[in-house]
Design a protein around this motif. Structure first.
Motif, PDB file in Angstrom:
ATOM      1  N   UNK A   1      -2.007  33.375  -6.069  1.00  0.00           N
ATOM      2  CA  UNK A   1      -1.907  34.785  -6.472  1.00  0.00           C
ATOM      3  C   UNK A   1      -1.607  35.644  -5.250  1.00  0.00           C
ATOM      4  N   UNK A   2      -0.692  36.588  -5.400  1.00  0.00           N
ATOM      5  CA  UNK A   2      -0.425  37.580  -4.356  1.00  0.00           C
ATOM      6  C   UNK A   2      -0.677  38.957  -4.944  1.00  0.00           C
ATOM      7  N   UNK A   3      -1.511  39.736  -4.268  1.00  0.00           N
ATOM      8  CA  UNK A   3      -1.832  41.100  -4.694  1.00  0.00           C
ATOM      9  C   UNK A   3      -1.445  42.052  -3.576  1.00  0.00           C
ATOM     10  N   UNK A   4      -0.632  43.061  -3.873  1.00  0.00           N
ATOM     11  CA  UNK A   4      -0.309  44.078  -2.875  1.00  0.00           C
ATOM     12  C   UNK A   4      -1.289  45.243  -2.997  1.00  0.00           C
ATOM     13  N   UNK A   5      -1.432  46.001  -1.915  1.00  0.00           N
ATOM     14  CA  UNK A   5      -2.345  47.131  -1.922  1.00  0.00           C
ATOM     15  C   UNK A   5      -3.781  46.709  -2.169  1.00  0.00           C
TER      16      UNK A   5
ATOM     17  N   UNK B   1      -8.138  45.867  -4.534  1.00  0.00           N
ATOM     18  CA  UNK B   1      -9.275  45.049  -4.111  1.00  0.00           C
ATOM     19  C   UNK B   1     -10.021  44.491  -5.313  1.00  0.00           C
ATOM     20  N   UNK B   2     -10.165  45.304  -6.354  1.00  0.00           N
ATOM     21  CA  UNK B   2     -10.852  44.839  -7.568  1.00  0.00           C
ATOM     22  C   UNK B   2     -10.054  43.742  -8.257  1.00  0.00           C
ATOM     23  N   UNK B   3      -8.737  43.854  -8.250  1.00  0.00           N
ATOM     24  CA  UNK B   3      -7.888  42.812  -8.843  1.00  0.00           C
ATOM     25  C   UNK B   3      -8.020  41.517  -8.061  1.00  0.00           C
TER      26      UNK B   3
ATOM     27  N   UNK C   1     -11.327  39.960  -8.985  1.00  0.00           N
ATOM     28  CA  UNK C   1     -11.395  39.441 -10.354  1.00  0.00           C
ATOM     29  C   UNK C   1     -10.622  38.126 -10.490  1.00  0.00           C
ATOM     30  N   UNK C   2      -9.419  38.076  -9.946  1.00  0.00           N
ATOM     31  CA  UNK C   2      -8.626  36.853 -10.098  1.00  0.00           C
ATOM     32  C   UNK C   2      -9.214  35.703  -9.281  1.00  0.00           C
ATOM     33  N   UNK C   3      -9.833  36.031  -8.150  1.00  0.00           N
ATOM     34  CA  UNK C   3     -10.515  34.992  -7.381  1.00  0.00           C
ATOM     35  C   UNK C   3     -11.763  34.511  -8.104  1.00  0.00           C
TER      36      UNK C   3
ATOM     37  N   UNK D   1      -7.938  44.262 -17.233  1.00  0.00           N
ATOM     38  CA  UNK D   1      -6.677  44.299 -17.977  1.00  0.00           C
ATOM     39  C   UNK D   1      -5.611  43.455 -17.281  1.00  0.00           C
ATOM     40  N   UNK D   2      -5.559  43.539 -15.957  1.00  0.00           N
ATOM     41  CA  UNK D   2      -4.605  42.734 -15.199  1.00  0.00           C
ATOM     42  C   UNK D   2      -4.879  41.250 -15.415  1.00  0.00           C
ATOM     43  N   UNK D   3      -6.151  40.872 -15.346  1.00  0.00           N
ATOM     44  CA  UNK D   3      -6.503  39.457 -15.518  1.00  0.00           C
ATOM     45  C   UNK D   3      -6.059  38.949 -16.882  1.00  0.00           C
ATOM     46  N   UNK D   4      -6.218  39.753 -17.918  1.00  0.00           N
ATOM     47  CA  UNK D   4      -5.763  39.343 -19.250  1.00  0.00           C
ATOM     48  C   UNK D   4      -4.256  39.123 -19.263  1.00  0.00           C
TER      49      UNK D   4
END
Length: 262
Positions: free
Chosen positions: A12-16, A23-25, A28-30, A225-228
């Motif tokens: 997974x790559x998350x920007x910002x 940071x919350x995304x 959650x994905x981790x 919502x992103x995780x879904x």
């Protein structure tokens, strides 16, 4: 309840990702088993956030990424692929918003260009660099973070135009990428409590009352919502805009109060 397996084995790559929604995304994905590269222009802050998550046993590392620079974006994507063996999920959280000038005619070209270059073109750069790897993974997903500013007027001309553009990019890229096995979706938050609101608690309280569900959002609401949308639970969803705003854009609370609806 968090599913600790939905992203098992996913890169997974998350920007910002140094703070706020990003940071919350990343968290959650981790928490759901993903191996996350948390990127941000502010590398020390991203490293601090990643180190905190690693202490909790989560697979998160940090990398510098300026999404206004193509080489920086491509380096971050290459880092993720090298570190994880694949790139399965891209989450575009990074953005830039400049307060409006008092008069529209006083807005500068530089302000307009900066907000669009980071918020819209930055996401485009990330999608372009990541797409071949997402397609190769066989389960690729892109989720971008929009804003209710892209749906109706909440101020900020350039930022709002950029967020509206993300909606169009989501749809056109979904059409292109579907045949390559990659889903592309957009989450549109309402007002979310982040560091941008520090010292503005009175404003935030007034805004809270405009949300029919009676509160502003938390970064974790958006991360859920992103995780879904990034997961196989949304395997038949692409090109959609999921509004996560506590009812702000669906219900005109001021109108309802004025006409005394029950």
């Amino acid at each position: 309840m968090t599913d600790h397996t939905r992203f098992a084995g996913h890169g997974v790559l998350v920007t910002g990702a140094a703070r706020g929604i990003g940071a919350a995304v990343a968290r959650r994905l981790a928490e759901e088993g993903g191996r996350v590269l948390a990127t941000d222009r502010d590398l020390p802050e991203a490293e601090h956030a990643a180190a905190s998550l690693r202490r909790q046993g989560l697979a998160v590392e940090a990398s510098a990424c300026d999404i206004a620079d193509r080489a920086s974006v491509e380096a971050a994507v290459a880092h993720a692929v090298a570190a994880f063996g694949s790139l399965d999920v891209l989450v575009n959280c990074a953005a830039h918003g400049t307060p409006d000038a008092p008069l529209f005619e006083d807005e500068s070209d530089d302000t307009w260009a900066l907000d669009l270059d980071v918020t819209l073109t930055g996401a485009y750069r990330c999608c372009r660099a990541a797409l071949p790897h997402l397609a190769a993974s066989g389960r690729g997903a892109i989720v971008s973070i929009g804003s209710v500013n892209g749906l109706q007027d909440f101020g900020n001309h350039a930022y709002s135009a950029a967020k509206a553009g993300l909606g169009s990019l989501t749809r056109t890229l979904a059409g292109h990428a579907a045949g390559r096995g990659v889903r592309v979706n957009l989450v549109v938050p309402g007002t979310v409590r982040t560091s941008a609101w520090e010292g503005r608690e009175d404003e935030l309280d007034a805004i809270r009352r405009l949300h029919p569900l009676g509160r502003v959002g938390e970064p974790e609401d958006i991360a859920a919502a992103v995780a879904f949308l990034a997961s196989r639970d949304a395997a038949w969803i692409t090109g959609t805009t999921l509004v996560v705003d506590g009812g702000l854009t669906a219900v005109h609370t001021g109108f309802r109060a004025a006409v005394r609806h029950p």
